[in-house]
Design an enzyme around this catalytic site. Structure first.
Site, PDB file in Angstrom:
ATOM      1  N   GLY A  63      59.979  74.935  77.318  1.00  0.00           N
ATOM      2  CA  GLY A  63      58.909  74.379  78.223  1.00  0.00           C
ATOM      3  C   GLY A  63      57.749  73.875  77.684  1.00  0.00           C
ATOM      4  N   CYS A  64      57.042  73.107  78.447  1.00  0.00           N
ATOM      5  CA  CYS A  64      55.803  72.525  77.882  1.00  0.00           C
ATOM      6  C   CYS A  64      54.566  73.559  77.729  1.00  0.00           C
ATOM      7  CB  CYS A  64      55.233  71.321  78.901  1.00  0.00           C
ATOM      8  SG  CYS A  64      54.972  72.184  80.665  1.00  0.00           S
ATOM      9  N   TYR A  65      54.364  74.307  78.460  1.00  0.00           N
ATOM     10  CA  TYR A  65      53.306  75.512  78.142  1.00  0.00           C
ATOM     11  C   TYR A  65      53.646  76.371  76.937  1.00  0.00           C
ATOM     12  CZ  TYR A  65      50.608  75.098  82.563  1.00  0.00           C
ATOM     13  OH  TYR A  65      49.595  74.577  83.636  1.00  0.00           O
ATOM     14  N   THR A  74      55.469  75.487  74.296  1.00  0.00           N
ATOM     15  CA  THR A  74      55.424  74.766  73.190  1.00  0.00           C
ATOM     16  C   THR A  74      54.058  74.691  72.728  1.00  0.00           C
ATOM     17  OG1 THR A  74      57.250  73.089  73.819  1.00  0.00           O
ATOM     18  CG2 THR A  74      55.493  72.180  71.974  1.00  0.00           C
TER      19      THR A  74
END
Length: 346
Positions: A149-151, A153
């Site tokens: 997921g972006c968060y 990462t």
């Protein structure tokens, strides 16, 4: 080597379109096909006019794309990837799933947080968590990568050296993170409507965001012990970018200069992670439209707390860029291939 044939399922979404943009500039990849249930039969460039003349491929059915591709990127909401992944692996294809279905190894936790039943647990045993800087060697050997997921990462890259070196306590981490509205996906909602978001700034899903178990599970992998976080996400009135600020109680009496050196050494050979110098702090504008992660750090000596600030582009290092980085690792290519983007200077 012959050109790698890549297919993108769910190509009409933000992550899918970002993948197409990157893959068009990749010297070892051809785009074999794209799929979209919403726009089946229409051209990609009719949905994204900026691609006119650059990529005019027509949206097909997922099965058609799978048949033509060597590697398939799946860019779908959670709960929609398992059947497609099974189909791909049964045909000997490689898969990078940009959704959440394979990110968690604890399937009970996945089912609890995502309210979705797991149908093929044996597939999850094959999946490798695709944080490239953590699992580069495992990614080289697998046919199924679960793109993070972006968060997670941005947060995990910030914490990795500190956790792996036992510098901080991991049972009381506080994480304050902000994301651009593209992180919410392309579907319209009241929360991301321009009139609602413009000139506004608010927290959401406090203590209940589905990235919490993903972050905690990977921190346990990094540090070898159970971790718990207080995670507060916010939506910024910008298109793209994540800024995460992490507050961690020190386990040792390490000074800021010592930790700075540890971080610089840790990421010395990581082409997409840059550690800022003492007193320098990251800005999302410095990483937008690039696959870079910038990290700044200091020690608050009064509270004996390590403070980390990490920035990424949620569509690039947080999604499509990292997916292509993982493709490069899976095929033994130079890790930076197709990803030499620099953030606009103004």
């Amino acid at each position: 080597m012959s050109m790698i044939q890549a297919g993108v399922i769910g190509a009409s979404g933000y992550v899918g379109s970002e993948l197409i943009k990157i893959l068009l500039g990749h010297s070892h990849v051809d785009i074999a096909g794209v799929s979209s249930d919403t726009y089946a039969g229409q051209s990609f460039s009719s949905v994204y006019p900026t691609f006119k003349g650059q990529f005019d491929g027509v949206f097909e059915q997922a099965e058609q794309v799978i048949a033509k591709a060597d590697i398939i990127f799946i860019c779908l909401p959670h709960g929609m990837s398992e059947d497609l992944v099974k189909q791909c692996l049964d045909l000997g294809k490689k898969v990078i799933d940009a959704g959440a279905d394979f990110r968690l190894q604890d399937l009970t936790v996945y089912e609890d947080w995502y309210k979705t039943a797991v149908r093929y647990p044996e597939l999850h045993e094959q999946a490798v968590y695709g944080l490239t800087e953590l699992n580069r060697e495992k990614i080289q050997e697998t046919d199924l990568v679960a793109n993070p997921g972006c968060y997670p990462t941005s947060i995990l890259l910030a914490l990795y050296p500190a956790v792996a070196n036992g510098l901080i306590k991991t049972d009381s981490l506080i994480i304050d993170a902000k994301s651009g509205v593209t992180g919410a996906g392309k579907s319209l909602s009241e929360a991301t409507h321009f009139a609602t978001k413009n000139e506004g700034f608010a927290a959401y899903k406090i203590g209940s965001h589905r990235h919490i178990p993903e972050i905690e599970e990977q921190l346990a992998v990094m540090g070898g012990q159970k971790s718990s976080i207080a995670f507060v996400p916010h939506l910024l009135p910008v298109n793209r970018g994540i800024l995460a600020t992490v507050y961690a109680d020190l386990q040792t009496d390490a000074q800021a200069t010592d930790i700075q050196t540890i971080y610089e050494d840790w990421y010395e050979d990581a082409p997409f992670v840059q550690v800022k110098g003492p007193g320098q702090w990251p800005d999302i504008s410095h990483v937008q439209h690039s696959n870079q992660c910038h990290i700044g750090l200091t020690v608050d000596e009064r509270t004996s707390r390590l403070i980390l600030v990490s920035v990424i582009d949620n569509m690039q290092k947080g999604a499509a860029g990292q997916a292509v980085q993982n493709l490069n690792v899976m095929y033994g290519l130079t890790e930076t291939e197709g990803l030499a983007m620099v953030a606009p200077s103004f």
